[in-house]
Design a protein around this motif. Structure first.
Motif, PDB file in Angstrom:
ATOM      1  N   LYS A 171       1.795 -54.356  39.435  1.00  0.00           N
ATOM      2  CA  LYS A 171       3.179 -53.906  39.481  1.00  0.00           C
ATOM      3  C   LYS A 171       3.340 -52.818  40.544  1.00  0.00           C
ATOM      4  O   LYS A 171       2.393 -52.098  40.866  1.00  0.00           O
ATOM      5  N   THR A 172       4.547 -52.707  41.065  1.00  0.00           N
ATOM      6  CA  THR A 172       4.847 -51.695  42.073  1.00  0.00           C
ATOM      7  C   THR A 172       5.371 -50.433  41.400  1.00  0.00           C
ATOM      8  O   THR A 172       6.318 -50.485  40.615  1.00  0.00           O
TER       9      THR A 172
ATOM     10  N   GLY B  93     -12.836 -54.889  46.622  1.00  0.00           N
ATOM     11  CA  GLY B  93     -12.357 -55.412  47.896  1.00  0.00           C
ATOM     12  C   GLY B  93     -11.577 -54.374  48.680  1.00  0.00           C
ATOM     13  O   GLY B  93     -11.944 -53.197  48.721  1.00  0.00           O
ATOM     14  N   LEU B  94     -10.490 -54.815  49.286  1.00  0.00           N
ATOM     15  CA  LEU B  94      -9.636 -53.925  50.068  1.00  0.00           C
ATOM     16  C   LEU B  94      -8.309 -53.653  49.364  1.00  0.00           C
ATOM     17  O   LEU B  94      -7.311 -53.311  50.000  1.00  0.00           O
ATOM     18  N   HIS B  95      -8.322 -53.781  48.041  1.00  0.00           N
ATOM     19  CA  HIS B  95      -7.092 -53.553  47.285  1.00  0.00           C
ATOM     20  C   HIS B  95      -6.642 -52.095  47.379  1.00  0.00           C
ATOM     21  O   HIS B  95      -7.465 -51.175  47.386  1.00  0.00           O
ATOM     22  N   SER B  96      -5.335 -51.910  47.431  1.00  0.00           N
ATOM     23  CA  SER B  96      -4.741 -50.569  47.399  1.00  0.00           C
ATOM     24  C   SER B  96      -3.488 -50.614  46.539  1.00  0.00           C
ATOM     25  O   SER B  96      -3.018 -51.689  46.153  1.00  0.00           O
ATOM     26  N   ALA B  97      -2.957 -49.445  46.228  1.00  0.00           N
ATOM     27  CA  ALA B  97      -1.851 -49.345  45.273  1.00  0.00           C
ATOM     28  C   ALA B  97      -0.528 -49.791  45.881  1.00  0.00           C
ATOM     29  O   ALA B  97      -0.161 -49.361  46.974  1.00  0.00           O
ATOM     30  N   LYS B  98       0.195 -50.628  45.130  1.00  0.00           N
ATOM     31  CA  LYS B  98       1.556 -50.979  45.518  1.00  0.00           C
ATOM     32  C   LYS B  98       2.483 -49.890  44.993  1.00  0.00           C
ATOM     33  O   LYS B  98       2.592 -49.688  43.781  1.00  0.00           O
TER      34      LYS B  98
ATOM     35  N   ALA C 141      15.721 -50.138  43.417  1.00  0.00           N
ATOM     36  CA  ALA C 141      16.354 -51.086  44.334  1.00  0.00           C
ATOM     37  C   ALA C 141      15.395 -51.531  45.428  1.00  0.00           C
ATOM     38  O   ALA C 141      15.502 -52.646  45.956  1.00  0.00           O
ATOM     39  N   ALA C 142      14.426 -50.661  45.741  1.00  0.00           N
ATOM     40  CA  ALA C 142      13.435 -50.983  46.773  1.00  0.00           C
ATOM     41  C   ALA C 142      12.244 -51.758  46.220  1.00  0.00           C
ATOM     42  O   ALA C 142      11.313 -52.067  46.967  1.00  0.00           O
ATOM     43  N   GLY C 143      12.262 -52.043  44.910  1.00  0.00           N
ATOM     44  CA  GLY C 143      11.209 -52.869  44.338  1.00  0.00           C
ATOM     45  C   GLY C 143      10.333 -52.217  43.293  1.00  0.00           C
ATOM     46  O   GLY C 143       9.425 -52.865  42.757  1.00  0.00           O
ATOM     47  N   ALA C 144      10.580 -50.953  42.961  1.00  0.00           N
ATOM     48  CA  ALA C 144       9.752 -50.280  41.956  1.00  0.00           C
ATOM     49  C   ALA C 144       9.976 -50.894  40.576  1.00  0.00           C
ATOM     50  O   ALA C 144      11.110 -51.130  40.165  1.00  0.00           O
ATOM     51  N   GLU C 145       8.870 -51.116  39.861  1.00  0.00           N
ATOM     52  CA  GLU C 145       8.932 -51.692  38.514  1.00  0.00           C
ATOM     53  C   GLU C 145       8.686 -50.648  37.429  1.00  0.00           C
ATOM     54  O   GLU C 145       8.711 -50.952  36.236  1.00  0.00           O
ATOM     55  N   GLY C 146       8.432 -49.427  37.842  1.00  0.00           N
ATOM     56  CA  GLY C 146       8.252 -48.298  36.938  1.00  0.00           C
ATOM     57  C   GLY C 146       8.433 -47.031  37.749  1.00  0.00           C
ATOM     58  O   GLY C 146       8.207 -47.035  38.966  1.00  0.00           O
TER      59      GLY C 146
ATOM     60  N   ASN D 124      -2.796 -47.760  34.612  1.00  0.00           N
ATOM     61  CA  ASN D 124      -2.755 -48.695  33.493  1.00  0.00           C
ATOM     62  C   ASN D 124      -1.461 -49.501  33.499  1.00  0.00           C
ATOM     63  O   ASN D 124      -1.456 -50.691  33.186  1.00  0.00           O
ATOM     64  N   PHE D 125      -0.366 -48.846  33.863  1.00  0.00           N
ATOM     65  CA  PHE D 125       0.908 -49.562  33.962  1.00  0.00           C
ATOM     66  C   PHE D 125       0.865 -50.583  35.093  1.00  0.00           C
ATOM     67  O   PHE D 125       1.268 -51.739  34.927  1.00  0.00           O
ATOM     68  N   MET D 126       0.377 -50.166  36.237  1.00  0.00           N
ATOM     69  CA  MET D 126       0.369 -51.037  37.408  1.00  0.00           C
ATOM     70  C   MET D 126      -0.536 -52.249  37.227  1.00  0.00           C
ATOM     71  O   MET D 126      -0.197 -53.362  37.630  1.00  0.00           O
ATOM     72  N   LEU D 127      -1.691 -52.025  36.601  1.00  0.00           N
ATOM     73  CA  LEU D 127      -2.699 -53.078  36.508  1.00  0.00           C
ATOM     74  C   LEU D 127      -2.752 -53.741  35.136  1.00  0.00           C
ATOM     75  O   LEU D 127      -3.465 -54.733  34.959  1.00  0.00           O
ATOM     76  N   GLY D 128      -2.040 -53.169  34.155  1.00  0.00           N
ATOM     77  CA  GLY D 128      -2.074 -53.736  32.818  1.00  0.00           C
ATOM     78  C   GLY D 128      -3.472 -53.778  32.258  1.00  0.00           C
ATOM     79  O   GLY D 128      -3.903 -54.762  31.672  1.00  0.00           O
TER      80      GLY D 128
END
Length: 241
Positions: free
Chosen positions: A2-3, A32-37, A73-78, A226-230
């Motif tokens: 989640k963003t 890997g090369l994962h980073s935070a949305k 509005a820019a895409g944030a889910e939390g 925890n919110f972002m990755l569930g």
């Protein structure tokens, strides 16, 4: 993933800890090369301080709520406020959006409960230590008592936070003074001390503290991860910044 919508800049010194911690945390969990949305809004802290000093908290709430709606509005889910003091206006921010609001006080309360800490000490800005919005929330959510320093000591800490740490000034005198405050709270019966200011971790207090410290910055970052990755199963006491 989640963003996250992150409202920072209060101060930017601690927002840098959030940015680093969120990205390192995502990398550690996913590899890997994962980073935070995330969508980050960095406010001008001087404007926020002027709201605080003038007592215009309702206006501050409207200001931050407007930013939160723009992040959604820019895409944030939390939404998360990367600051403790401005959780005084958390109800206004949370009410303005239809996505979860990740409250730093809830992250601390969860840690207090998990560690069975009945009486804790609290260090932060004068607003955090002396007003009900923070202590009452913790006492209600965690079911324990919260001790704070006397007024003059609280004023000294407030000065360290605003005049030094928020400007990136870190020195041994401030570190020693805050350790004395922790010791005083310990002698009053605190089983742990909450670092209820996102700049306090800059003093690197853990290794010299006589009792456990609950780092609100690290706990809030963990909540956001925890919110972002569930992925509550992977939450831990690790500090990512």
């Amino acid at each position: 993933m989640k963003t996250l919508g992150l409202i920072g800049g209060m101060s930017w010194e601690s927002t840098a800890l959030y940015y680093s911690g969120l990205n390192r945390g995502v990398s550690a969990r996913l590899g890997g090369l994962h980073s935070a949305k995330m969508v980050l809004a960095n406010v001008d802290f001087q404007e926020i301080v002027e709201f605080q000093q003038s007592g215009h908290w309702d206006e501050a709430g409207i200001f931050l709520a407007d930013i939160a709606t723009k992040l959604v509005a820019a895409g944030a889910e939390g939404i998360a406020l990367a600051v403790n003091t401005m959780h005084k206006v958390a109800p206004a921010v949370a009410a303005a959006v239809k996505v979860p609001f990740l409250d730093i006080r809830d992250a601390i309360a969860k840690d207090l409960r998990s560690k069975n800490i009945v009486v804790s000490g609290l260090l932060g800005t004068g607003y955090v230590m002396q007003e009900d919005f923070y202590r009452s929330h913790l006492e209600d959510a965690a079911g324990g008592g919260v001790l704070v320093p006397e007024k003059q000591v609280a004023a000294d800490l407030n000065q360290i936070i605003y005049d030094e740490l928020s400007k990136g000034v870190v020195n041994d005198k401030a570190r020693s003074r805050v350790l004395d405050m922790i010791g005083d709270l310990h002698r009053q019966g605190a089983g742990a001390v909450i670092l209820g200011c996102t700049e306090l971790p800059m003093l690197a207090l853990d290794s010299s503290s006589p009792i456990p410290l609950l780092d609100s910055t690290a706990l809030h970052i963990e909540m956001c991860l925890n919110f972002m990755l569930g992925d509550d199963a992977k939450s831990s006491d690790r500090t990512y910044y």
